[in-house]
Design a protein around this motif. Sequence first.
Motif, PDB file in Angstrom:
ATOM      1  N   VAL A  40       0.673  -1.033  -0.628  1.00 14.70           N
ATOM      2  CA  VAL A  40      -0.146  -0.090   0.337  1.00 14.70           C
ATOM      3  C   VAL A  40       0.909   1.153  -0.148  1.00 14.70           C
ATOM      4  O   VAL A  40       0.370   2.442   0.027  1.00 14.70           O
ATOM      5  CB  VAL A  40      -1.250   0.238   1.267  1.00 14.70           C
ATOM      6  CG1 VAL A  40      -2.288  -1.065   0.845  1.00 14.70           C
ATOM      7  CG2 VAL A  40      -0.417  -0.104   2.881  1.00 14.70           C
ATOM      8  N   GLY A  41       1.949   0.971   0.049  1.00  7.87           N
ATOM      9  CA  GLY A  41       2.932   2.440  -0.178  1.00  7.87           C
ATOM     10  C   GLY A  41       3.104   3.660   1.719  1.00  7.87           C
ATOM     11  O   GLY A  41       3.558   3.808   1.225  1.00  7.87           O
ATOM     12  N   ILE A  42       2.596   2.219   2.294  1.00  9.98           N
ATOM     13  CA  ILE A  42       3.028   2.894   3.333  1.00  9.98           C
ATOM     14  C   ILE A  42       3.678   2.142   4.422  1.00  9.98           C
ATOM     15  O   ILE A  42       2.808   1.184   5.188  1.00  9.98           O
ATOM     16  CB  ILE A  42       1.632   3.233   4.600  1.00  9.98           C
ATOM     17  CG1 ILE A  42       0.374   3.682   3.158  1.00  9.98           C
ATOM     18  CG2 ILE A  42       1.147   3.838   5.507  1.00  9.98           C
ATOM     19  CD1 ILE A  42      -0.832   3.782   3.488  1.00  9.98           C
ATOM     20  N   PRO A 135      -6.337   1.961  -1.949  1.00  8.45           N
ATOM     21  CA  PRO A 135      -7.787   1.921  -2.346  1.00  8.45           C
ATOM     22  C   PRO A 135      -7.740   3.131  -4.129  1.00  8.45           C
ATOM     23  O   PRO A 135      -7.937   3.883  -3.889  1.00  8.45           O
ATOM     24  CB  PRO A 135      -7.753   3.875  -1.189  1.00  8.45           C
ATOM     25  CG  PRO A 135      -6.200   4.646  -1.335  1.00  8.45           C
ATOM     26  CD  PRO A 135      -5.584   2.836  -1.991  1.00  8.45           C
ATOM     27  N   GLU A 136      -8.110   2.072  -4.022  1.00  2.00           N
ATOM     28  CA  GLU A 136      -8.267   1.476  -5.920  1.00  2.00           C
ATOM     29  C   GLU A 136      -9.503   0.687  -6.496  1.00  2.00           C
ATOM     30  O   GLU A 136      -9.486   0.185  -5.548  1.00  2.00           O
ATOM     31  CB  GLU A 136      -7.597   1.853  -6.381  1.00  2.00           C
ATOM     32  CG  GLU A 136      -6.487   0.554  -6.710  1.00  2.00           C
ATOM     33  CD  GLU A 136      -4.813   0.223  -7.073  1.00  2.00           C
ATOM     34  OE1 GLU A 136      -4.749   1.209  -7.170  1.00  2.00           O
ATOM     35  OE2 GLU A 136      -4.492  -0.980  -6.821  1.00  2.00           O
ATOM     36  N   ARG A 172     -11.213   0.719   7.064  1.00  2.00           N
ATOM     37  CA  ARG A 172     -10.657   1.461   6.541  1.00  2.00           C
ATOM     38  C   ARG A 172      -9.529   1.892   7.320  1.00  2.00           C
ATOM     39  O   ARG A 172      -9.823   2.475   8.346  1.00  2.00           O
ATOM     40  CB  ARG A 172     -11.545   3.094   6.032  1.00  2.00           C
ATOM     41  CG  ARG A 172     -11.522   3.796   5.519  1.00  2.00           C
ATOM     42  CD  ARG A 172     -11.963   5.058   5.112  1.00  2.00           C
ATOM     43  NE  ARG A 172     -13.272   4.573   4.999  1.00  2.00           N
ATOM     44  CZ  ARG A 172     -14.442   5.483   4.920  1.00  2.00           C
ATOM     45  NH1 ARG A 172     -14.328   6.521   5.318  1.00  2.00           N
ATOM     46  NH2 ARG A 172     -15.668   4.929   4.395  1.00  2.00           N
ATOM     47  N   ASN A 173      -7.982   2.486   6.984  1.00  2.00           N
ATOM     48  CA  ASN A 173      -7.134   3.121   6.934  1.00  2.00           C
ATOM     49  C   ASN A 173      -7.430   4.096   7.222  1.00  2.00           C
ATOM     50  O   ASN A 173      -7.223   4.632   5.475  1.00  2.00           O
ATOM     51  CB  ASN A 173      -5.981   2.277   6.756  1.00  2.00           C
ATOM     52  CG  ASN A 173      -5.019   3.043   6.936  1.00  2.00           C
ATOM     53  OD1 ASN A 173      -3.659   3.283   6.734  1.00  2.00           O
ATOM     54  ND2 ASN A 173      -4.887   3.650   8.578  1.00  2.00           N
ATOM     55  N   PRO A 348      -9.537   8.208   3.558  1.00  2.00           N
ATOM     56  CA  PRO A 348      -8.918   7.071   3.936  1.00  2.00           C
ATOM     57  C   PRO A 348      -7.853   7.259   2.495  1.00  2.00           C
ATOM     58  O   PRO A 348      -7.162   8.004   1.999  1.00  2.00           O
ATOM     59  CB  PRO A 348      -9.952   6.522   3.190  1.00  2.00           C
ATOM     60  CG  PRO A 348     -10.792   7.190   2.181  1.00  2.00           C
ATOM     61  CD  PRO A 348     -10.689   8.859   3.609  1.00  2.00           C
ATOM     62  N   VAL A 349      -6.119   6.214   2.991  1.00  2.00           N
ATOM     63  CA  VAL A 349      -5.353   6.287   2.533  1.00  2.00           C
ATOM     64  C   VAL A 349      -5.066   4.926   1.903  1.00  2.00           C
ATOM     65  O   VAL A 349      -4.130   4.338   1.587  1.00  2.00           O
ATOM     66  CB  VAL A 349      -3.824   6.808   3.334  1.00  2.00           C
ATOM     67  CG1 VAL A 349      -4.233   8.209   3.244  1.00  2.00           C
ATOM     68  CG2 VAL A 349      -4.496   5.903   4.419  1.00  2.00           C
ATOM     69  N   SER A 350      -6.262   3.735   3.141  1.00  2.00           N
ATOM     70  CA  SER A 350      -5.620   2.411   2.157  1.00  2.00           C
ATOM     71  C   SER A 350      -6.848   1.595   3.170  1.00  2.00           C
ATOM     72  O   SER A 350      -7.510   1.741   3.749  1.00  2.00           O
ATOM     73  CB  SER A 350      -4.631   1.323   2.476  1.00  2.00           C
ATOM     74  OG  SER A 350      -4.595   1.346   4.625  1.00  2.00           O
TER      75      SER A 350
END
Length: 359
Positions: A40-42, A135-136, A172-173, A348-350
């Motif tokens: 998720v890039g985090i 988130p896509e 949801r993150n 929301p980010v992930s």
Amino acid sequence: MTIAELTISPLTVPAALDADDAADFRAYGELNRQICDEQVGIPDLAPDAAQMLPGWQDDTDSLDLGFVARDGADIVGMVTVSFAQEADANAAEVDLLVSDAHWGRGIEDALLARAESEARSRGRSVLQIWSLHRPEETSRMLVPRTRWGRIPATPLSDLLDAHGFTLEQVERNSEFDLRADPAPLEAALAEATQAAGPDYRVVEWLLPTPPELRSGYAAVLARLSTDAPSGDMDFVAEVWDADRVARRDARLTGAGQTVSVVAVEHVPTGDIVAYNELVIGAERTGVTHQFGTLVSKDHRGHRLGMIVKCANLLRWRELVPDATVVSTFNAEENRPMLDINEAIGFRPVSYAGAWQKKL
């Protein structure tokens, strides 16, 4: 490499990260962050080795076991299995760590099988695991049994589906920018405090929890395992007392982490009926993690969730001025808490998928 060449051995839990036998545990921390970055890039979603070690060294409340997969001398993956220690616990919680570079060679299947074997040998009848998702929207979106939320299919979700796991819930993150104007938080806190009325008052502290608050805090921490929305995930009702609070405090602060708690006391009874926790690593910069947030069922509808969230975010800006964002996870069906988050600026980010398999 073939599966015949793969070796899987127990993860050593060292006395300290600079001990002679600590290399694998340090690699575990690095791999944990790498996987979060790839998925998720985090990377900061994952705790580092220093933050995790105190919990692994104390198995009073949760037993953590790890297994390391190697191709020769090279680590190519790991899996961890956590066992709640309540007498009636049924589930084993699994975390599968195989990087993109090694995925698809059978390593993930072998590690998942090792985790299932360990769970069966310890009498557990349920496996649980969480997947991370960007988130896509993609051509294959997965909907959980709760029917709340959706996540894009990934290689891990395909693996879990193939091994008999069911997607039970989506979380949801969300992140909150601590550098934003605090005025909306202050206004929301003032409005919620007025709505709650004089029967409720704010109590706040830094871990370790003061001895006189431990029993009351234990009672509300216990409710998180039963009151928070969890779909059909098999979570045991956790047993908490003042001693368990002290043990948890020691694990969280043992690596130099700072933990702020803002709680609400019901004045007529003296009970702690809501709380929010914010946690950051020893460096006190970057990402802050929100751990537990709960309003006891009997006291919902009084804006207490808004009070504890806003009060702790405002306090945190003063306590840890170099922190940048707060990260939190909430079940998609937990609309009351998501409504609060959205109202005060979380975005929301992930996403995470909660998977379960009955053995």
